[in-house]
Write a protein that holds these residues in place. Structure first.
Motif, PDB file in Angstrom:
ATOM      1  N   THR A  73       0.852  -1.308   0.071  1.00 16.32           N
ATOM      2  CA  THR A  73      -0.097  -0.004  -0.019  1.00 16.32           C
ATOM      3  C   THR A  73       0.950   1.115   0.200  1.00 16.32           C
ATOM      4  N   ILE A  74       0.593   2.015  -0.998  1.00 16.01           N
ATOM      5  CA  ILE A  74       1.578   3.233  -1.143  1.00 16.01           C
ATOM      6  C   ILE A  74       0.817   4.565  -0.592  1.00 16.01           C
ATOM      7  N   HIS A  75       1.340   5.038   0.401  1.00 20.71           N
ATOM      8  CA  HIS A  75       0.740   6.154   1.145  1.00 20.71           C
ATOM      9  C   HIS A  75       1.385   7.302   0.562  1.00 20.71           C
ATOM     10  N   SER A  76       0.860   8.258  -0.220  1.00 26.12           N
ATOM     11  CA  SER A  76       1.450   9.471  -1.061  1.00 26.12           C
ATOM     12  C   SER A  76       0.585  10.489  -1.036  1.00 26.12           C
ATOM     13  N   ASN A  77       1.071  11.878  -1.050  1.00 20.44           N
ATOM     14  CA  ASN A  77       0.522  13.038  -1.223  1.00 20.44           C
ATOM     15  C   ASN A  77       0.534  13.483  -2.552  1.00 20.44           C
ATOM     16  N   GLN A  78       1.143  12.904  -3.671  1.00 24.12           N
ATOM     17  CA  GLN A  78       0.814  13.037  -4.961  1.00 24.12           C
ATOM     18  C   GLN A  78       0.234  12.111  -5.641  1.00 24.12           C
ATOM     19  N   GLU A  79      -0.410  12.539  -6.896  1.00 26.31           N
ATOM     20  CA  GLU A  79      -1.212  11.603  -7.383  1.00 26.31           C
ATOM     21  C   GLU A  79      -0.534  10.969  -8.392  1.00 26.31           C
ATOM     22  N   ASP A  80       0.218  11.510  -9.042  1.00 28.84           N
ATOM     23  CA  ASP A  80       1.196  10.790 -10.013  1.00 28.84           C
ATOM     24  C   ASP A  80       2.410   9.840  -9.328  1.00 28.84           C
ATOM     25  N   ILE A  81       2.177   8.733  -9.237  1.00 27.81           N
ATOM     26  CA  ILE A  81       3.327   8.035  -8.713  1.00 27.81           C
ATOM     27  C   ILE A  81       3.983   6.750  -9.552  1.00 27.81           C
ATOM     28  N   GLU A  82       3.917   7.083 -10.951  1.00 26.11           N
ATOM     29  CA  GLU A  82       4.413   6.102 -11.775  1.00 26.11           C
ATOM     30  C   GLU A  82       5.710   5.816 -11.477  1.00 26.11           C
ATOM     31  N   ASP A  83       6.726   6.600 -11.355  1.00 23.83           N
ATOM     32  CA  ASP A  83       8.136   5.951 -10.779  1.00 23.83           C
ATOM     33  C   ASP A  83       8.268   5.423  -9.590  1.00 23.83           C
ATOM     34  N   VAL A  84       7.274   5.650  -8.669  1.00 21.49           N
ATOM     35  CA  VAL A  84       7.292   4.823  -7.520  1.00 21.49           C
ATOM     36  C   VAL A  84       6.785   3.442  -7.581  1.00 21.49           C
ATOM     37  N   ARG A  85       5.772   3.417  -8.477  1.00 24.13           N
ATOM     38  CA  ARG A  85       5.202   2.046  -8.918  1.00 24.13           C
ATOM     39  C   ARG A  85       6.313   1.227  -9.690  1.00 24.13           C
ATOM     40  N   ASN A  86       6.631   1.889 -10.873  1.00 26.42           N
ATOM     41  CA  ASN A  86       8.100   0.949 -11.329  1.00 26.42           C
ATOM     42  C   ASN A  86       9.150   0.647 -10.661  1.00 26.42           C
ATOM     43  N   LYS A  87       9.553   1.599  -9.740  1.00 30.21           N
ATOM     44  CA  LYS A  87      10.748   1.198  -8.800  1.00 30.21           C
ATOM     45  C   LYS A  87      10.104  -0.028  -7.922  1.00 30.21           C
ATOM     46  N   LEU A  88       8.767  -0.099  -7.491  1.00 36.41           N
ATOM     47  CA  LEU A  88       8.509  -1.213  -6.619  1.00 36.41           C
ATOM     48  C   LEU A  88       8.492  -2.391  -7.431  1.00 36.41           C
ATOM     49  N   TYR A  89       7.744  -2.356  -8.786  1.00 31.04           N
ATOM     50  CA  TYR A  89       7.747  -3.590  -9.218  1.00 31.04           C
ATOM     51  C   TYR A  89       9.035  -4.459  -9.585  1.00 31.04           C
ATOM     52  N   ASN A  90      10.006  -3.300  -9.891  1.00 28.98           N
ATOM     53  CA  ASN A  90      11.451  -3.719 -10.237  1.00 28.98           C
ATOM     54  C   ASN A  90      12.305  -4.348  -8.862  1.00 28.98           C
ATOM     55  N   SER A  91      11.610  -3.882  -7.713  1.00 34.53           N
ATOM     56  CA  SER A  91      12.145  -4.774  -6.638  1.00 34.53           C
ATOM     57  C   SER A  91      11.664  -5.753  -5.980  1.00 34.53           C
ATOM     58  N   ILE A  92      10.493  -6.039  -6.422  1.00 35.29           N
ATOM     59  CA  ILE A  92       9.808  -7.375  -5.852  1.00 35.29           C
ATOM     60  C   ILE A  92       9.483  -8.336  -6.943  1.00 35.29           C
ATOM     61  N   SER A  93      10.138  -9.665  -6.595  1.00 37.37           N
ATOM     62  CA  SER A  93       9.899 -10.786  -7.565  1.00 37.37           C
ATOM     63  C   SER A  93       8.792 -11.733  -6.953  1.00 37.37           C
ATOM     64  N   ILE A  94       8.195 -12.410  -8.096  1.00 39.17           N
ATOM     65  CA  ILE A  94       7.255 -13.254  -7.595  1.00 39.17           C
ATOM     66  C   ILE A  94       7.860 -14.673  -8.484  1.00 39.17           C
ATOM     67  N   SER A  95       7.871 -15.707  -7.603  1.00 40.42           N
ATOM     68  CA  SER A  95       8.188 -16.993  -8.353  1.00 40.42           C
ATOM     69  C   SER A  95       7.089 -17.908  -8.044  1.00 40.42           C
ATOM     70  N   THR A  96       7.056 -18.931  -9.098  1.00 41.56           N
ATOM     71  CA  THR A  96       5.884 -19.755  -9.150  1.00 41.56           C
ATOM     72  C   THR A  96       6.308 -21.095  -8.325  1.00 41.56           C
ATOM     73  N   ASN A  97       7.586 -21.352  -7.958  1.00 38.14           N
ATOM     74  CA  ASN A  97       7.853 -22.020  -6.784  1.00 38.14           C
ATOM     75  C   ASN A  97       7.798 -21.758  -5.254  1.00 38.14           C
ATOM     76  N   GLU A  98       7.414 -22.434  -4.241  1.00 38.13           N
ATOM     77  CA  GLU A  98       7.479 -22.096  -3.004  1.00 38.13           C
ATOM     78  C   GLU A  98       8.700 -21.625  -2.647  1.00 38.13           C
ATOM     79  N   VAL A  99       8.538 -20.740  -1.843  1.00 42.19           N
ATOM     80  CA  VAL A  99       9.868 -19.970  -1.333  1.00 42.19           C
ATOM     81  C   VAL A  99       9.973 -20.072   0.199  1.00 42.19           C
ATOM     82  N   GLU A 100      10.985 -20.372   0.883  1.00 43.52           N
ATOM     83  CA  GLU A 100      11.385 -20.386   2.328  1.00 43.52           C
ATOM     84  C   GLU A 100      11.534 -18.688   2.775  1.00 43.52           C
ATOM     85  N   GLU A 101      10.848 -18.561   3.875  1.00 35.75           N
ATOM     86  CA  GLU A 101      11.167 -17.390   4.629  1.00 35.75           C
ATOM     87  C   GLU A 101      12.486 -17.123   4.942  1.00 35.75           C
TER      88      GLU A 101
END
Ligand code: URA
Ligand code: CA
Length: 433
Positions: free
Chosen positions: A396-424
């Motif tokens: 959840t992105i808490h923002s005071n600006q409406e345009d947060i495209e750069d933040v979204r892109n940065k986050l998508y680039n930093s979070i990966s999702i794998s099809t295999n189970e992953v250990e904590e």
């Protein structure tokens, strides 16, 4: 004594004596030794290293290069905690009231500094009215009365470290274990600590990305502390992903309130219990780690930890009602969800780029003159190992600006999702005593 001879001595791998180290640090602080000679010396240290005794002497020479804080009027053993970097690290906000609630005196001097989010003081200033501009005398009285107070950094603490760190930054000599260890320890000792608990972060979001290097740094700091008569212990903890869920100033205050109520993120709670147990032990308020831990668990359960936070905030002008109503903390105008693009398991959350995303929203300072927005930041809804369905919110992105495209892109680039189970990931890798 001539500086050129000392550079040559270190260059050739010999140990510098106490007198030589003091000559160097005093001369450099006064401006008698120029930057070019000091940079030659730091490069020699970078390659040749320093023996245990040299590290201890360097630390104490830096401690005495400026003011030292006298906390002797505070009853009890003053234990300080230091975390080496990290992203959205809410531990200080939790640990202060937590250990104070079992009688450990917390006399915290804190700064603002640069980073993904503000420093401890910025975070606390999210509480309406709270301020750290108090007199030394009042600071000491408050610690004796409530066991906890926070004061802003005084002017002339470890000037030698300040100059040296600036020089290392531009001469490729930051990354030297003896220099990092003495830099960190000098600041803690000058600020009056009798004993020190270190939280050395390891992993992608940490200063030390490699576990072996983190262990070496931890051991270097523990050895310095013990050599100069400050009992020191270190915990090596994970920073491969951000700790807890919240990254942002008011958001982290809320997270600290949740954790002190026993309703916080499990990783944050666990790390605080581990670090807190060492603090209680070093303050000699418990005879064993087990006893220390159960004391801390008890004050979370019976509400005393939260009550200590409230008393502390109110004593420094803050509105203590935020503890019962965290929704009255500064709130951002918008909340946006970052939706998962695939089904799977979260396999990676690169802590420092998530931190940078928070900074893009305005949660931290890029330069020392930047103005922080206390309300904005990120709340992770998933952590490494969690199962996620396409369309579910990752953050959840808490923002005071409406345009947060750069933040979204940065986050998508930093979070990966794998099809295999992953250990904590493991939370605590080692302790060094
Ligand atoms: N942090 C410090 O305070 N000093 C260093 O040398 C490196 C990180
Ligand atoms: Ca956090």
């Amino acid at each position: 004594m001539r500086m050129v001879d000392l550079i040559e001595k270190k260059r050739d791998g010999h140990e510098l004596t106490k007198e030589e180290i003091h000559f160097i640090v005093d001369g450099y602080t006064k401006g008698d030794i120029p930057d070019y000679q000091m940079s030659a010396l730091t490069m020699a240290i970078y390659f040749q290293g320093m023996a245990d005794q040299e590290r201890a002497e360097l630390t104490m020479a830096m401690v005495h290069s400026g003011d030292t804080i006298d906390l002797s009027e505070i009853e009890g053993i003053k234990v300080d905690k230091h975390s080496t970097g990290g992203v959205g690290d809410t531990t200080t906000l939790v640990l202060g009231p937590l250990v104070a609630a079992v009688g450990v005196p917390v006399a915290k001097m804190s700064g603002r500094g640069l980073g993904h989010t503000g420093g401890t003081i910025d975070k606390l200033e999210a509480v309406p009215g709270f301020h750290v501009e108090i007199e030394n005398k009042q600071f000491i009285e408050l610690v004796n009365k409530n066991k906890i107070a926070v004061i802003g950094q005084s002017g002339n603490l470890t000037p030698a470290d300040k100059s040296l760190y600036g020089l290392r930054d531009v001469t490729a000599t930051v990354n030297s274990i003896p220099l990092i260890a003495s830099s960190i320890m000098s600041k803690k000792i000058a600020a009056g600590a009798d004993a020190i608990v270190l939280d050395v972060k390891t992993g992608a979001g940490a200063f030390m990305k490699d576990l072996d290097e983190s262990k070496k740094l931890a051991k270097a700091m523990v050895d310095i502390g013990n050599l100069v008569g400050r009992r020191t212990m270190a915990v090596i903890s994970d920073m491969s992903q951000p700790l807890g869920y919240a990254i942002g100033n008011a958001l982290e205050v809320k997270e600290a309130i949740d954790t002190l109520s026993g309703k916080g993120p499990k990783d944050l709670e666990e790390l605080c219990l581990v670090l807190g147990s060492y603090m209680v032990l070093l303050a000699e308020k418990a005879a064993s780690l087990e006893e220390a831990r159960s004391m801390l668990e008890e004050v979370i359960k019976n509400g005393q930890a939260l009550q200590t936070l409230k008393v502390f905030l109110e004593a420094q002008g803050g509105d203590g009602s935020v503890v019962d109503h965290p929704e009255t903390l500064p709130q951002a105008k918008y909340q946006f969800e970052l939706e998962a693009k695939d089904d799977g398991y979260v396999s990676e959350i690169i802590a420092d780029s998530v931190g940078t995303a928070a900074m893009l929203l305005g949660a931290g300072r890029a330069t020392k003159d930047s103005v922080i927005d206390l309300a904005v930041g990120l709340v992770l809804n998933k952590k490494i190992g969690d199962k996620v369905n396409k369309g579910e919110s990752l953050v959840t992105i808490h923002s005071n600006q409406e345009d947060i495209e750069d933040v979204r892109n940065k986050l998508y680039n930093s979070i990966s999702i794998s099809t295999n189970e992953v250990e904590e990931p493991k939370l605590i890798y080692a302790t060094v005593e």
